[in-house]
Design a protein around this motif. Structure first.
Motif, short mmCIF file in Angstrom:
data_model
loop_
_atom_site.label_atom_id
_atom_site.label_comp_id
_atom_site.label_asym_id
_atom_site.label_seq_id
_atom_site.Cartn_x
_atom_site.Cartn_y
_atom_site.Cartn_z
N TYR A 90 53.02 40.91 82.25
CA TYR A 90 54.44 41.21 82.47
C TYR A 90 54.87 40.72 83.85
CZ TYR A 90 52.85 45.28 85.19
OH TYR A 90 52.26 46.09 86.12
N PHE A 91 56.16 40.50 84.02
CA PHE A 91 56.80 39.83 85.14
C PHE A 91 56.63 38.31 84.97
CE2 PHE A 91 56.01 43.75 88.04
CZ PHE A 91 57.15 44.36 87.54
N VAL A 92 57.52 37.55 85.61
CA VAL A 92 57.65 36.13 85.30
C VAL A 92 56.36 35.34 85.48
CG1 VAL A 92 58.79 33.98 85.99
CG2 VAL A 92 60.14 36.06 85.70
N LYS A 93 55.79 35.35 86.68
CA LYS A 93 54.61 34.51 86.92
C LYS A 93 53.38 34.96 86.12
CE LYS A 93 55.73 32.17 91.24
NZ LYS A 93 55.23 31.72 92.54
N PRO A 94 53.08 36.27 86.04
CA PRO A 94 51.96 36.67 85.18
C PRO A 94 52.18 36.27 83.72
CG PRO A 94 52.46 38.43 86.72
CD PRO A 94 53.56 37.41 86.87
N VAL A 95 53.44 36.35 83.26
CA VAL A 95 53.72 35.94 81.88
C VAL A 95 53.36 34.47 81.69
CG1 VAL A 95 55.65 35.33 80.36
CG2 VAL A 95 55.40 37.67 81.20
N ILE A 96 53.78 33.62 82.63
CA ILE A 96 53.51 32.18 82.50
C ILE A 96 52.03 31.89 82.63
CG2 ILE A 96 53.87 29.91 83.54
CD1 ILE A 96 56.70 30.92 84.36
N TYR A 97 51.44 32.27 83.76
CA TYR A 97 50.08 31.84 84.06
C TYR A 97 49.01 32.72 83.41
CZ TYR A 97 52.79 28.97 87.14
OH TYR A 97 53.73 28.09 87.61
N GLY A 98 49.35 34.01 83.18
CA GLY A 98 48.42 34.87 82.47
C GLY A 98 48.28 34.47 81.01
N THR A 99 49.43 34.12 80.39
CA THR A 99 49.40 33.70 78.99
C THR A 99 48.66 32.38 78.83
OG1 THR A 99 51.52 34.83 78.60
CG2 THR A 99 50.83 33.20 76.96
N LEU A 100 48.92 31.43 79.73
CA LEU A 100 48.22 30.14 79.67
C LEU A 100 46.72 30.32 79.88
CD1 LEU A 100 50.72 27.84 81.62
CD2 LEU A 100 50.20 27.76 79.18
N ALA A 101 46.35 31.15 80.85
CA ALA A 101 44.93 31.40 81.12
C ALA A 101 44.25 32.03 79.90
CB ALA A 101 44.76 32.29 82.34
N ALA A 102 44.94 32.99 79.26
CA ALA A 102 44.38 33.65 78.09
C ALA A 102 44.19 32.68 76.93
CB ALA A 102 45.29 34.81 77.66
N SER A 103 45.11 31.72 76.81
CA SER A 103 44.99 30.73 75.73
C SER A 103 43.81 29.79 75.98
CB SER A 103 46.28 29.93 75.58
OG SER A 103 46.48 29.05 76.67
N LEU A 104 43.58 29.45 77.25
CA LEU A 104 42.46 28.56 77.58
C LEU A 104 41.12 29.21 77.27
CD1 LEU A 104 43.75 27.11 80.99
CD2 LEU A 104 43.52 25.87 78.82
N VAL A 105 41.08 30.56 77.39
CA VAL A 105 39.85 31.30 77.11
C VAL A 105 39.76 31.69 75.62
CG1 VAL A 105 38.46 33.31 77.83
CG2 VAL A 105 39.89 32.15 79.48
N LYS A 106 40.84 31.36 74.89
CA LYS A 106 40.90 31.64 73.44
C LYS A 106 40.86 33.14 73.13
CE LYS A 106 39.11 27.19 71.80
NZ LYS A 106 39.40 26.49 73.06
#
Length: 377
Positions: A90-106
């Protein structure tokens, strides 16, 4: 089962996510809470709840893609080590970079929540500056990229997804509107306002232009010319690093002239709400759903706020308060005077606020909906 919650400041993890975390622990989840500024005391408090506090580095403001992508890879490494089943950012930057990081780790479930569109999508009286228009495009690209990998995208009000679609591509089928993260209503018991006392309005927010503090000051001056005994309590902090903040000199002058009552930062907001008659927030900031308005509603106070996204979710116009146009000092002062001239309406409107809070802003109802969005039974 493991869940990672990625926020920014630790105060939001403990204050806003606390009830959700307790519910997740109760359901048997191993919870890891990511924040950038934990104190040892906060770590121990989370540990006592059965939660692991995890540090990471993030620049909360500004646009430095090198620094931000470094944050993403840092998050990727931590997520790879933990191997969670769900990542909730949650919040803008965690949404962007947290979601991308989670996708990279599958990681299979990736939940992104935006609690308002924030500074970049907040217009001034003349619309959006060129700088903000450019930032909207850049941010829109980053949202488009990250939302592609989000399982669900949560917004707090229905205006935000509609407006964000102007600069961002995402599937409407992923969108969920929560309607506010809610409050523990037992902590905010109803108290009948004492209308025998001088009329007192209360403002609870940072002392920033976007929160409407300048319009409110002009409005209370107009009101006090006609009704000199009217009081305005201002609860909130100055932001010395923000050019849109009220200055200390201005604040000192307002206190000296007895235009406002300013007790500074307080820990007993409830008491100040209870000792007031009407809550006023003339914000034009892109709020999710203002928590301060929800707190005032819970204790039974009418709401006077602006007809803008987020703020409008707290008012049924004429029933538990009024909506006024953003930036309109005249309309704001007129409605403040209406309350002074119709004190008997304060109690009935306040009761309506409490009823709406029970219906829309009960944290237990919000958490039930949140868990359902996450796929948790």
């Amino acid at each position: 089962m493991k869940i990672v919650i990625i926020g920014t400041v630790s105060s939001s993890i403990l204050g806003f996510r606390g009830p959700l975390i307790k519910e997740l622990v109760r359901k048997g989840y191993d919870v890891y809470a990511f924040a950038i500024d934990y104190t040892e005391q906060q770590r121990q408090l989370l540990a006592s709840l059965g939660v692991v506090a995890v540090d990471y580095q993030l620049s909360r403001s500004g646009l430095n893609l090198f620094s931000d992508f470094r944050t993403m890879f840092q998050l990727k490494a931590k997520l790879k080590s933990i191997k969670p089943d769900i990542v909730f950012s949650y919040f803008v930057k965690p949404v962007i970079y947290g979601t991308l990081a989670a996708s990279l780790v599958k990681i299979p479930v990736r939940i992104a929540m935006l609690e308002g569109l924030g500074y970049v999508h907040t217009p001034n009286e003349n619309g959006f500056s060129f700088k903000k228009k450019v930032l909207q495009v850049v941010q829109g690209f980053l949202f488009t990229l990250s939302f592609k990998f989000a399982t669900k995208i949560i917004f707090l009000n229905p205006d935000d997804p509609k407006d964000l679609l102007k600069t961002t591509l995402f599937s409407k089928s992923k969108v969920e509107v929560l309607g506010g993260i809610g409050l523990e209503l037992l902590d905010y018991p109803y108290l009948k306002p004492d209308i025998s006392k001088p009329m007192r309005f209360i403002f609870v927010a940072r002392l920033l232009a976007e929160k409407g503090i300048y319009q409110l000051i002009e409005a209370i001056k107009l009101v006090q010319k006609k009704y000199p005994s009217t009081e305005l309590v201002v609860l909130g902090e100055l932001d010395k690093d923000n050019s849109a903040s009220l200055t200390k000199e201005d604040l000192d002058n307002l206190i000296k002239q007895e235009i406002i009552i300013y007790p500074g930062q307080v820990s007993n907001v409830n008491k100040w709400l209870n000792d007031s008659h009407v809550f006023v927030l003339p914000s034009y900031y892109r709020e999710g759903v203002p928590r301060s308005s929800q707190e005032a509603m819970a204790v039974g106070r009418p709401i006077l706020t602006t007809d803008v996204p987020g703020c409008r979710e707290t008012v049924v116009d004429g029933e538990n308060g009024f909506l006024v146009p953003a930036f309109d000092v005249k309309k704001l002062s007129e409605k403040m005077i209406w309350f002074i001239q119709n004190p008997a309406k304060i109690e009935s409107m306040g009761l309506a606020s409490r009823c709406i809070a029970e219906e829309k802003f009960d944290v237990h109802k919000a958490n039930t909906k949140m868990l359902k969005i996450m796929g948790i039974k």
